[in-house]
Motif scaffolding. Structure first.
Motif, PDB file in Angstrom:
ATOM      1  N   HIS A 124       0.820  -1.211   0.000  1.00  0.00           N
ATOM      2  CA  HIS A 124       0.000   0.000   0.000  1.00  0.00           C
ATOM      3  C   HIS A 124       0.854   1.260   0.000  1.00  0.00           C
ATOM      4  CE1 HIS A 124      -3.514  -2.356  -0.037  1.00  0.00           C
ATOM      5  NE2 HIS A 124      -3.348  -2.837   1.188  1.00  0.00           N
ATOM      6  N   LEU A 125       2.034   1.211   0.591  1.00  0.00           N
ATOM      7  CA  LEU A 125       2.951   2.338   0.487  1.00  0.00           C
ATOM      8  C   LEU A 125       3.435   2.504  -0.957  1.00  0.00           C
ATOM      9  CD1 LEU A 125       5.054   2.105   3.767  1.00  0.00           C
ATOM     10  CD2 LEU A 125       3.449   3.904   3.106  1.00  0.00           C
ATOM     11  N   GLN A 126       3.642   1.392  -1.652  1.00  0.00           N
ATOM     12  CA  GLN A 126       4.040   1.466  -3.052  1.00  0.00           C
ATOM     13  C   GLN A 126       2.913   2.032  -3.916  1.00  0.00           C
ATOM     14  OE1 GLN A 126       5.330  -2.558  -3.680  1.00  0.00           O
ATOM     15  NE2 GLN A 126       7.216  -2.228  -2.544  1.00  0.00           N
ATOM     16  N   GLU A 127       1.668   1.702  -3.590  1.00  0.00           N
ATOM     17  CA  GLU A 127       0.526   2.286  -4.303  1.00  0.00           C
ATOM     18  C   GLU A 127       0.466   3.795  -4.051  1.00  0.00           C
ATOM     19  OE1 GLU A 127      -2.351  -1.672  -4.047  1.00  0.00           O
ATOM     20  OE2 GLU A 127      -2.705   0.012  -2.696  1.00  0.00           O
ATOM     21  N   LEU A 128       0.751   4.199  -2.818  1.00  0.00           N
ATOM     22  CA  LEU A 128       0.798   5.623  -2.491  1.00  0.00           C
ATOM     23  C   LEU A 128       1.871   6.310  -3.323  1.00  0.00           C
ATOM     24  CD1 LEU A 128      -0.168   7.949  -0.559  1.00  0.00           C
ATOM     25  CD2 LEU A 128       1.771   7.320   0.878  1.00  0.00           C
ATOM     26  N   GLU A 129       3.024   5.677  -3.426  1.00  0.00           N
ATOM     27  CA  GLU A 129       4.105   6.247  -4.238  1.00  0.00           C
ATOM     28  C   GLU A 129       3.672   6.365  -5.690  1.00  0.00           C
ATOM     29  OE1 GLU A 129       8.804   5.896  -4.302  1.00  0.00           O
ATOM     30  OE2 GLU A 129       7.844   3.977  -4.753  1.00  0.00           O
ATOM     31  N   ASP A 130       2.994   5.348  -6.218  1.00  0.00           N
ATOM     32  CA  ASP A 130       2.486   5.424  -7.597  1.00  0.00           C
ATOM     33  C   ASP A 130       1.552   6.617  -7.750  1.00  0.00           C
ATOM     34  OD1 ASP A 130       3.931   3.182  -8.334  1.00  0.00           O
ATOM     35  OD2 ASP A 130       2.221   1.810  -8.157  1.00  0.00           O
ATOM     36  N   GLY A 131       0.709   6.843  -6.743  1.00  0.00           N
ATOM     37  CA  GLY A 131      -0.190   7.988  -6.773  1.00  0.00           C
ATOM     38  C   GLY A 131       0.552   9.315  -6.785  1.00  0.00           C
ATOM     39  N   ILE A 132       1.628   9.395  -6.005  1.00  0.00           N
ATOM     40  CA  ILE A 132       2.445  10.614  -5.974  1.00  0.00           C
ATOM     41  C   ILE A 132       3.079  10.839  -7.345  1.00  0.00           C
ATOM     42  CG2 ILE A 132       4.547  11.654  -5.003  1.00  0.00           C
ATOM     43  CD1 ILE A 132       3.765  10.126  -2.348  1.00  0.00           C
ATOM     44  N   LEU A 133       3.669   9.786  -7.915  1.00  0.00           N
ATOM     45  CA  LEU A 133       4.344   9.913  -9.215  1.00  0.00           C
ATOM     46  C   LEU A 133       3.366  10.262 -10.333  1.00  0.00           C
ATOM     47  CD1 LEU A 133       6.847   6.916  -8.965  1.00  0.00           C
ATOM     48  CD2 LEU A 133       7.313   9.362  -8.639  1.00  0.00           C
ATOM     49  N   LYS A 134       2.203   9.646 -10.324  1.00  0.00           N
ATOM     50  CA  LYS A 134       1.211   9.920 -11.377  1.00  0.00           C
ATOM     51  C   LYS A 134       0.559  11.282 -11.194  1.00  0.00           C
ATOM     52  CE  LYS A 134       0.539   5.114 -12.423  1.00  0.00           C
ATOM     53  NZ  LYS A 134      -0.211   3.899 -12.187  1.00  0.00           N
ATOM     54  N   THR A 135       0.408  11.734  -9.970  1.00  0.00           N
ATOM     55  CA  THR A 135      -0.174  13.054  -9.718  1.00  0.00           C
ATOM     56  C   THR A 135       0.753  14.167 -10.196  1.00  0.00           C
ATOM     57  OG1 THR A 135      -1.490  12.289  -7.860  1.00  0.00           O
ATOM     58  CG2 THR A 135      -0.942  14.638  -7.887  1.00  0.00           C
ATOM     59  N   TYR A 136       2.026  14.056  -9.870  1.00  0.00           N
ATOM     60  CA  TYR A 136       2.965  15.122 -10.225  1.00  0.00           C
ATOM     61  C   TYR A 136       3.587  14.899 -11.599  1.00  0.00           C
ATOM     62  CZ  TYR A 136       2.208  16.718  -5.515  1.00  0.00           C
ATOM     63  OH  TYR A 136       1.615  17.172  -4.370  1.00  0.00           O
ATOM     64  N   ASN A 137       3.520  13.685 -12.122  1.00  0.00           N
ATOM     65  CA  ASN A 137       3.916  13.358 -13.495  1.00  0.00           C
ATOM     66  C   ASN A 137       5.328  13.847 -13.841  1.00  0.00           C
ATOM     67  OD1 ASN A 137       3.389  12.106 -15.913  1.00  0.00           O
ATOM     68  ND2 ASN A 137       2.545  13.944 -16.861  1.00  0.00           N
ATOM     69  N   GLU A 138       6.249  13.614 -12.909  1.00  0.00           N
ATOM     70  CA  GLU A 138       7.650  13.968 -13.136  1.00  0.00           C
ATOM     71  C   GLU A 138       8.512  12.820 -12.632  1.00  0.00           C
ATOM     72  OE1 GLU A 138       8.973  17.867 -12.244  1.00  0.00           O
ATOM     73  OE2 GLU A 138       6.961  18.731 -12.431  1.00  0.00           O
ATOM     74  N   GLY A 139       9.809  13.009 -12.607  1.00  0.00           N
ATOM     75  CA  GLY A 139      10.708  11.994 -12.075  1.00  0.00           C
ATOM     76  C   GLY A 139      10.491  11.820 -10.578  1.00  0.00           C
ATOM     77  N   ARG A 154       0.409  22.611   3.033  1.00  0.00           N
ATOM     78  CA  ARG A 154      -0.920  22.017   3.289  1.00  0.00           C
ATOM     79  C   ARG A 154      -1.857  22.206   2.100  1.00  0.00           C
ATOM     80  NH1 ARG A 154      -1.484  23.281   9.741  1.00  0.00           N
ATOM     81  NH2 ARG A 154       0.435  22.224  10.252  1.00  0.00           N
ATOM     82  N   THR A 155      -1.305  21.897   0.937  1.00  0.00           N
ATOM     83  CA  THR A 155      -2.070  21.986  -0.311  1.00  0.00           C
ATOM     84  C   THR A 155      -1.971  20.661  -1.066  1.00  0.00           C
ATOM     85  OG1 THR A 155      -0.133  22.910  -1.445  1.00  0.00           O
ATOM     86  CG2 THR A 155      -1.746  24.488  -0.561  1.00  0.00           C
ATOM     87  N   LEU A 156      -2.201  19.581  -0.367  1.00  0.00           N
ATOM     88  CA  LEU A 156      -2.052  18.261  -0.972  1.00  0.00           C
ATOM     89  C   LEU A 156      -3.229  17.914  -1.882  1.00  0.00           C
ATOM     90  CD1 LEU A 156      -0.826  16.350   2.163  1.00  0.00           C
ATOM     91  CD2 LEU A 156       0.431  16.559   0.036  1.00  0.00           C
ATOM     92  N   PRO A 157      -2.935  17.432  -3.076  1.00  0.00           N
ATOM     93  CA  PRO A 157      -4.008  16.938  -3.946  1.00  0.00           C
ATOM     94  C   PRO A 157      -4.343  15.477  -3.579  1.00  0.00           C
ATOM     95  CG  PRO A 157      -1.919  16.880  -5.110  1.00  0.00           C
ATOM     96  CD  PRO A 157      -1.645  17.466  -3.751  1.00  0.00           C
ATOM     97  N   LEU A 158      -4.897  15.291  -2.368  1.00  0.00           N
ATOM     98  CA  LEU A 158      -5.076  13.939  -1.822  1.00  0.00           C
ATOM     99  C   LEU A 158      -5.969  13.054  -2.679  1.00  0.00           C
ATOM    100  CD1 LEU A 158      -5.278  14.430   2.031  1.00  0.00           C
ATOM    101  CD2 LEU A 158      -3.431  13.451   0.671  1.00  0.00           C
ATOM    102  N   GLN A 159      -7.028  13.605  -3.229  1.00  0.00           N
ATOM    103  CA  GLN A 159      -7.922  12.773  -4.031  1.00  0.00           C
ATOM    104  C   GLN A 159      -7.170  12.150  -5.201  1.00  0.00           C
ATOM    105  OE1 GLN A 159     -11.485  14.734  -5.273  1.00  0.00           O
ATOM    106  NE2 GLN A 159     -12.360  12.897  -6.147  1.00  0.00           N
ATOM    107  N   SER A 160      -6.323  12.915  -5.837  1.00  0.00           N
ATOM    108  CA  SER A 160      -5.527  12.410  -6.953  1.00  0.00           C
ATOM    109  C   SER A 160      -4.524  11.356  -6.494  1.00  0.00           C
ATOM    110  CB  SER A 160      -4.799  13.568  -7.628  1.00  0.00           C
ATOM    111  OG  SER A 160      -3.942  13.091  -8.638  1.00  0.00           O
ATOM    112  N   ILE A 161      -3.841  11.624  -5.382  1.00  0.00           N
ATOM    113  CA  ILE A 161      -2.806  10.712  -4.887  1.00  0.00           C
ATOM    114  C   ILE A 161      -3.411   9.410  -4.362  1.00  0.00           C
ATOM    115  CG2 ILE A 161      -1.054  10.401  -3.082  1.00  0.00           C
ATOM    116  CD1 ILE A 161      -0.479  13.445  -3.369  1.00  0.00           C
ATOM    117  N   LEU A 162      -4.473   9.517  -3.559  1.00  0.00           N
ATOM    118  CA  LEU A 162      -5.029   8.342  -2.883  1.00  0.00           C
ATOM    119  C   LEU A 162      -5.873   7.445  -3.771  1.00  0.00           C
ATOM    120  CD1 LEU A 162      -5.982   9.938   0.554  1.00  0.00           C
ATOM    121  CD2 LEU A 162      -3.926   8.635  -0.035  1.00  0.00           C
TER     122      LEU A 162
END
Length: 175
Positions: A124-139, A154-162
């Motif tokens: 689930h931490l790896q899924e979270l990381e995938d969400g971070i990478l896909k949300t920001y779409n960078e390296g 405190r401006t997290l795009p949580l819906q996109s990441i989670l």
């Protein structure tokens, strides 16, 4: 692309409650097993079953190694429910819970070994990381820098990441 939240970078500690979870096939058996051992249990408190410890990132942005961004997660016993929770930590040590999943009986049944618990948390931490990478779409470095800035501001795009977690954020279903 090198990942930050891979299995070998996540240090998972399993406590005495983790062993009870492994021996149980559901909530009823978990509570029967809990009552047979000498663990004092109070429903008003939260108990750690297993935790990931802190996975630190963005060290290169801060002069002091004690100030950086982190992610932690774990399985907890709280208010008679077994939950999986994810926390993020700012560079000043402030922590925020961003995700909570309540186990259903089948999930307890599927945990048979200590490795199952470790794999559950790590996956689930790896899924979270995938969400971070896909949300920001960078390296990886750039994505985690932006994630860290979002934590600080405190401006997290949580819906996109989670949205990439395969388990639901379902605590409200049990209130």
């Amino acid at each position: 692309m090198e990942k930050i939240l891979k299995n070998d970078s996540v240090n998972i500690q399993i406590g005495q409650l983790g062993n009870i979870l492994i021996q149980s096939k559901g909530y009823e058996e978990f509570y029967n097993n809990l009552s047979k051992c000498n663990i004092e249990f109070n429903e008003a408190k939260t108990y750690e079953i297993a935790s990931s410890g802190f996975v630190d990132f963005n060290q290169h942005l801060y002069e002091d190694i004690n100030h950086m961004n982190s992610i932690s997660s774990g399985i907890y016993l709280e208010r008679s429910l077994i939950t999986y929770r994810v926390f993020i930590w700012g560079s000043k040590g402030e922590g925020f819970e961003i995700f909570k999943h309540v186990f259903i009986g089948e999930e307890i049944f599927n945990i048979k070994t200590e490795n199952d618990i470790k794999q559950y948390i790590a996956s689930h931490l790896q899924e979270l990381e995938d969400g971070i990478l896909k949300t920001y779409n960078e390296g990886i470095k750039e994505s985690f820098e932006k994630f860290g800035m979002a934590i600080e501001n405190r401006t997290l795009p949580l819906q996109s990441i989670l949205q990439f977690l395969t388990i639901p954020n379902n605590m409200n279903d049990f209130r």
